[in-house]
Write a protein that holds these residues in place. Structure first.
Motif, PDB file in Angstrom:
ATOM      1  N   LEU A 294       0.830  -1.201   0.000  1.00  0.00           N
ATOM      2  CA  LEU A 294       0.000   0.000   0.000  1.00  0.00           C
ATOM      3  C   LEU A 294       0.867   1.254   0.000  1.00  0.00           C
ATOM      4  O   LEU A 294       1.968   1.258   0.552  1.00  0.00           O
ATOM      5  N   PRO A 295       0.385   2.332  -0.608  1.00  0.00           N
ATOM      6  CA  PRO A 295       1.176   3.572  -0.662  1.00  0.00           C
ATOM      7  C   PRO A 295       1.354   4.178   0.709  1.00  0.00           C
ATOM      8  O   PRO A 295       0.425   4.181   1.524  1.00  0.00           O
ATOM      9  N   GLN A 296       2.553   4.699   0.958  1.00  0.00           N
ATOM     10  CA  GLN A 296       2.867   5.311   2.244  1.00  0.00           C
ATOM     11  C   GLN A 296       2.904   6.829   2.148  1.00  0.00           C
ATOM     12  O   GLN A 296       2.408   7.530   3.014  1.00  0.00           O
ATOM     13  N   THR A 297       3.525   7.334   1.089  1.00  0.00           N
ATOM     14  CA  THR A 297       3.755   8.758   0.958  1.00  0.00           C
ATOM     15  C   THR A 297       2.932   9.317  -0.187  1.00  0.00           C
ATOM     16  O   THR A 297       2.318   8.582  -0.963  1.00  0.00           O
ATOM     17  N   LEU A 298       2.959  10.648  -0.316  1.00  0.00           N
ATOM     18  CA  LEU A 298       2.279  11.274  -1.442  1.00  0.00           C
ATOM     19  C   LEU A 298       2.913  10.848  -2.759  1.00  0.00           C
ATOM     20  O   LEU A 298       2.217  10.683  -3.770  1.00  0.00           O
ATOM     21  N   SER A 299       4.221  10.639  -2.732  1.00  0.00           N
ATOM     22  CA  SER A 299       4.890  10.176  -3.947  1.00  0.00           C
ATOM     23  C   SER A 299       4.441   8.768  -4.310  1.00  0.00           C
ATOM     24  O   SER A 299       4.221   8.459  -5.489  1.00  0.00           O
ATOM     25  N   ASP A 300       4.323   7.909  -3.312  1.00  0.00           N
ATOM     26  CA  ASP A 300       3.813   6.559  -3.568  1.00  0.00           C
ATOM     27  C   ASP A 300       2.397   6.622  -4.135  1.00  0.00           C
ATOM     28  O   ASP A 300       2.055   5.898  -5.069  1.00  0.00           O
ATOM     29  N   GLY A 301       1.567   7.482  -3.546  1.00  0.00           N
ATOM     30  CA  GLY A 301       0.188   7.595  -4.008  1.00  0.00           C
ATOM     31  C   GLY A 301       0.087   8.094  -5.437  1.00  0.00           C
ATOM     32  O   GLY A 301      -0.790   7.673  -6.192  1.00  0.00           O
ATOM     33  N   ALA A 302       1.027   8.981  -5.823  1.00  0.00           N
ATOM     34  CA  ALA A 302       1.008   9.505  -7.183  1.00  0.00           C
ATOM     35  C   ALA A 302       1.407   8.461  -8.211  1.00  0.00           C
ATOM     36  O   ALA A 302       1.048   8.568  -9.383  1.00  0.00           O
ATOM     37  N   GLU A 303       2.156   7.433  -7.771  1.00  0.00           N
ATOM     38  CA  GLU A 303       2.599   6.383  -8.693  1.00  0.00           C
ATOM     39  C   GLU A 303       1.780   5.104  -8.566  1.00  0.00           C
ATOM     40  O   GLU A 303       1.864   4.225  -9.418  1.00  0.00           O
ATOM     41  N   PHE A 304       0.990   4.996  -7.506  1.00  0.00           N
ATOM     42  CA  PHE A 304       0.267   3.749  -7.248  1.00  0.00           C
ATOM     43  C   PHE A 304      -0.749   3.468  -8.357  1.00  0.00           C
ATOM     44  O   PHE A 304      -1.564   4.328  -8.711  1.00  0.00           O
ATOM     45  N   GLY A 305      -0.698   2.268  -8.892  1.00  0.00           N
ATOM     46  CA  GLY A 305      -1.632   1.855  -9.922  1.00  0.00           C
ATOM     47  C   GLY A 305      -1.256   2.277 -11.326  1.00  0.00           C
ATOM     48  O   GLY A 305      -2.006   1.998 -12.271  1.00  0.00           O
ATOM     49  N   ARG A 306      -0.106   2.932 -11.496  1.00  0.00           N
ATOM     50  CA  ARG A 306       0.265   3.410 -12.828  1.00  0.00           C
ATOM     51  C   ARG A 306       0.463   2.262 -13.800  1.00  0.00           C
ATOM     52  O   ARG A 306       0.135   2.363 -14.991  1.00  0.00           O
ATOM     53  N   GLU A 307       0.987   1.130 -13.303  1.00  0.00           N
ATOM     54  CA  GLU A 307       1.283   0.009 -14.199  1.00  0.00           C
ATOM     55  C   GLU A 307       0.060  -0.863 -14.473  1.00  0.00           C
ATOM     56  O   GLU A 307       0.123  -1.773 -15.303  1.00  0.00           O
ATOM     57  N   GLN A 308      -1.062  -0.596 -13.786  1.00  0.00           N
ATOM     58  CA  GLN A 308      -2.254  -1.420 -13.952  1.00  0.00           C
ATOM     59  C   GLN A 308      -3.078  -0.959 -15.153  1.00  0.00           C
ATOM     60  O   GLN A 308      -3.141   0.225 -15.450  1.00  0.00           O
ATOM     61  N   ARG A 309      -3.714  -1.932 -15.793  1.00  0.00           N
ATOM     62  CA  ARG A 309      -4.587  -1.646 -16.921  1.00  0.00           C
ATOM     63  C   ARG A 309      -6.024  -2.006 -16.539  1.00  0.00           C
ATOM     64  O   ARG A 309      -6.283  -2.558 -15.482  1.00  0.00           O
ATOM     65  N   ILE A 310      -6.943  -1.710 -17.425  1.00  0.00           N
ATOM     66  CA  ILE A 310      -8.357  -1.871 -17.106  1.00  0.00           C
ATOM     67  C   ILE A 310      -8.710  -3.319 -16.815  1.00  0.00           C
ATOM     68  O   ILE A 310      -9.592  -3.610 -16.015  1.00  0.00           O
ATOM     69  N   TRP A 311      -7.988  -4.279 -17.442  1.00  0.00           N
ATOM     70  CA  TRP A 311      -8.307  -5.690 -17.234  1.00  0.00           C
ATOM     71  C   TRP A 311      -7.393  -6.346 -16.202  1.00  0.00           C
ATOM     72  O   TRP A 311      -7.336  -7.553 -16.101  1.00  0.00           O
ATOM     73  N   HIS A 312      -6.682  -5.529 -15.453  1.00  0.00           N
ATOM     74  CA  HIS A 312      -5.780  -6.052 -14.425  1.00  0.00           C
ATOM     75  C   HIS A 312      -6.581  -6.879 -13.414  1.00  0.00           C
ATOM     76  O   HIS A 312      -7.607  -6.443 -12.905  1.00  0.00           O
TER      77      HIS A 312
END
Length: 693
Positions: free
Chosen positions: A603-621
């Motif tokens: 799970l994201p810890q920081t604002l930076s983590d939150g800004a990158e969280f889920g970036r690699e996921q696609r709609i059918w993930h």
């Protein structure tokens, strides 16, 4: 990651022009182990232990070759880094017990609070139930024992042939009262007027006397019950905002007990109100206690439970405690038979919650956040004793040192607000989506709960009980599917199905078919509501999680304000009410696909983590197959062990002292001495291995 300039040994290390690398070897060294054991037996703070180890190693420099000296210098740096690794709550829980006797007793303590939550939430629904069979009261005709004759003499008929609920003949009822042959006064052409003296209600259909019946909130005044329920949710909004701040200042236990006391006072005063203004004011008080009177014990228990048990505990508490009380509530109302008695008698068990000050522990995390670290450590030691766990004192000293150096400074220096979430584009999009989804889910869930009281007017108590019974299998289904198929697809499927069955129910012409489809819609609404409770807390970063979740829940209460008016549409058409709930369910399900999956992801810890969280996921993930089925871990550059309240970005650190300790980058060097290699490995692992042994 670049080395921090604040490290005390940096200048010396740069002169040597050498870097060290932690050894991956697992070889034991007797001299080093002996040194570690002596340090542990000596006790003291972590800073004292660090000084002792540095002195011991420095004293051995003269007896080693130049190659060994370089290795030992590397070991000194490793000591500083490893002793500086902070012991988190999630790191300490496996040592003191993740779900031992202490946690099981806390789990059982949730029982009275689930009753309070069920009464506070559902009690007003029964207090304001509106009967469907009633007509105008004409006191002059009270001597007429035949009800059919009384209606014929005083009540006009509607176009469909049924007697009017809200109109009466404008006639000389005194003459009718003294007439020997009253049949001569039967005249359907008399003018009509609204009821002047109250109403006569069918006590066979509605054996429970409600506030609606007593105050006459029907016909032109029927909106009073709806307004009272909206005021209840207005109180929930105010209470959610106020108690969130109160819990941070005064503690979780204080917030829990004070909210229950507010529910007690509000319920007792509700039972003695004599008009709408008094009823609305007392329901505002009770509404302010809603959510907090259960959420605080809910959070308190989860904070002491290990991560792998939290999904089970969170949902089973609702399944085996909350669901039965919701099923019991209509029968308590029916048993007391009068809304004033129902309100007063169900408030009495709330008095037991006041004993929580002596029976329940305070949140150890909150104690740390306000600087009461010694009290938190004493409390955690009590947890270990109750769970029959033997934890060496040095582990608690390590934890205390971590709290002193990090948690207190980190929380006191925190400058994040809800606005911080909207400074990052991806996080802002997630936040908006979660608000919309939660508002849709909250309205759908609360709408179905209240719809159970109007869909079957002839068997309202039976149908309401059956509808509440869907909570139990719904919570069990969440446990079985949520950690297997993930949050996204479960939220999409169950919310979408709730909308589909609501629309199907709206299209049904036969009442039984409509009730069956509406029950299916309620069943899936229960599931998606429970998923939403957990999902929002996982998507938001740790540093803004509490504020973000609180804001999302508050927006859910705002949407619940519209639930009574939606249910009020059943007075016009039940299909119209179900269509609105169905459309909202479909919308919420589709929007859920645009949020990231959190299962198998750190799970994201920081604002930076939150800004990158889920970036690699696609709609059918999907977490059950494909790339999403494997756990995605953070890069190894992260220094922390646990998952609570940690930040790594330089822009997000508030504590300069912790910045020096946390941001150390180990130097790399070629180690040629086997003894030095053993020393480094032993020092790296002594804290936790010795604790286990």
């Amino acid at each position: 990651m670049k080395n921090n300039n604040n490290h005390p040994n940096k200048d010396k290390d740069n002169k040597d022009g050498k870097k060290s690398n932690r050894s991956e070897a697992s070889i034991k060294s007797s001299p080093s182990r002996s040194t570690a054991d002596k340090g542990l037996q000596a006790g003291g703070t972590l800073e004292e232990l660090r000084v002792k180890y540095n002195e011991n190693i420095s004293g051995n420099l003269s007896s080693h070759s130049s190659g060994s000296r370089s290795g030992i210098l590397s070991a000194r740096s490793s000591i500083y880094v490893d002793l500086g690794q902070f012991l988190d709550f999630d790191d300490l829980l496996p040592m003191i017990g993740e779900f031992g006797l202490f946690q099981k007793l806390l789990f059982l303590f949730m029982i009275p609070f689930t009753f309070i939550a069920a009464f506070v939430y559902l009690g007003q629904i029964f207090m304001t139930l509106a009967p469907h069979n009633f007509y105008c009261l004409v006191p002059e005709l009270s001597v007429v024992t035949d009800e059919a004759e009384r209606k014929e003499l005083s009540i006009p008929r509607e176009e469909d042939g049924s007697f009017s609920h809200c109109l009466m003949y404008d006639a000389n009822y005194t003459a009718i009262h003294f007439a020997f042959n009253r049949s001569i006064f039967l005249n359907s052409t008399w003018p009509t007027i609204p009821c002047k003296n109250g109403y006569v209600f069918d006590t066979v259909e509605m054996p429970f006397r409600t506030a609606t019946m007593e105050f006459g909130w029907v016909c032109d005044s029927q909106y009073y019950a709806t307004i009272a329920q909206m005021i209840f949710f207005l109180g929930s909004i105010l209470g959610g905002l106020g108690y969130g701040r109160f819990a941070d200042l005064c503690g979780r236990l204080s917030a829990l007990v004070s909210s229950c006391f507010l529910a007690l006072i509000g319920s007792l005063f509700t039972s003695i109100t004599t008009n709408f203004a008094g009823f609305a004011a007392t329901r505002l008080l009770v509404g302010a206690s809603y959510d907090t009177c259960f959420t605080m014990i809910y959070i308190l228990v989860l904070e002491y439970v290990g991560p792998k048990y939290r999904t089970f505990v969170a949902n089973m508490s609702l399944a085996i405690f909350y669901a039965p009380f919701t099923m019991l509530m209509p029968w308590l109302a029916l048993g007391f038979s009068y809304w004033r008695v129902f309100s007063a008698m169900c408030a009495i068990p709330i008095c037991l919650s006041l004993l929580s000050f002596w029976l329940l522990p305070e949140s150890a995390r909150w104690l740390v956040s306000v600087g009461q670290i010694d009290n938190a450590v004493d409390l955690l030691k009590r947890v270990a004793r109750r769970n029959n766990k033997s934890v060496p004192p040095v582990v608690f000293e390590h934890f205390k040192f971590s709290c002193q150096q990090f948690y207190k400074e980190e929380l006191q220096g925190r400058s994040f607000t809800i606005c911080s979430i909207f400074k990052k584009g991806r996080m802002a999009r997630y936040m908006v989506l979660m608000i919309l989804i939660w508002m849709a889910i909250s309205l759908v869930y609360d709408g179905h709960v209240r719809a159970a009281s109007v869909l079957d007017s002839h068997n309202v108590f039976v149908f309401f009980t059956i509808a509440c019974a869907t909570e139990l299998p719904g919570n069990i289904l969440v446990i079985l599917t949520l950690d297997r198929f993930g949050r996204r697809w479960c939220a999409f499927v169950f919310t979408f199905l709730s909308g589909i069955f609501s629309l199907v129910a709206a299209c049904m012409s036969k009442p039984k078919h409509m009730l069956g489809a509406a029950l299916a819609g309620r069943f899936f609404a229960n599931i998606c509501y429970n998923i939403g409770l957990q999902w929002a807390a996982e998507v938001l970063p740790t540093v803004v999680r509490a504020q973000g979740v609180s804001f999302i829940h508050t927006m859910g209460y705002v949407s619940m304000l519209m639930s009574p008016p939606v249910v009020f549409l059943s007075q016009v058409s039940s299909s119209l009410m179900l269509i609105i709930l169905g459309v909202l369910g479909l919308l919420g399900g589709i929007l859920a696909l645009f949020l990231p999956e959190t299962l198998n992801h750190d799970l994201p810890q920081t604002l930076s983590d939150g800004a990158e969280f889920g970036r690699e996921q696609r709609i059918w993930h999907g977490p059950c197959c494909g790339p999403g089925s494997k756990r995605v871990k953070r890069p190894q550059r992260l220094w922390h062990q646990g998952s609570s309240l940690r930040t790594i970005s330089r822009d997000e650190f508030r504590s300069t002292k912790m910045h020096r300790v946390a941001r150390i980058a180990p130097r790399k060097t070629h180690i040629s001495s086997q003894d030095t290699l053993d020393t480094e490995k032993t020092i790296q692992t002594y804290t936790f291995e010795h604790a286990k042994n």
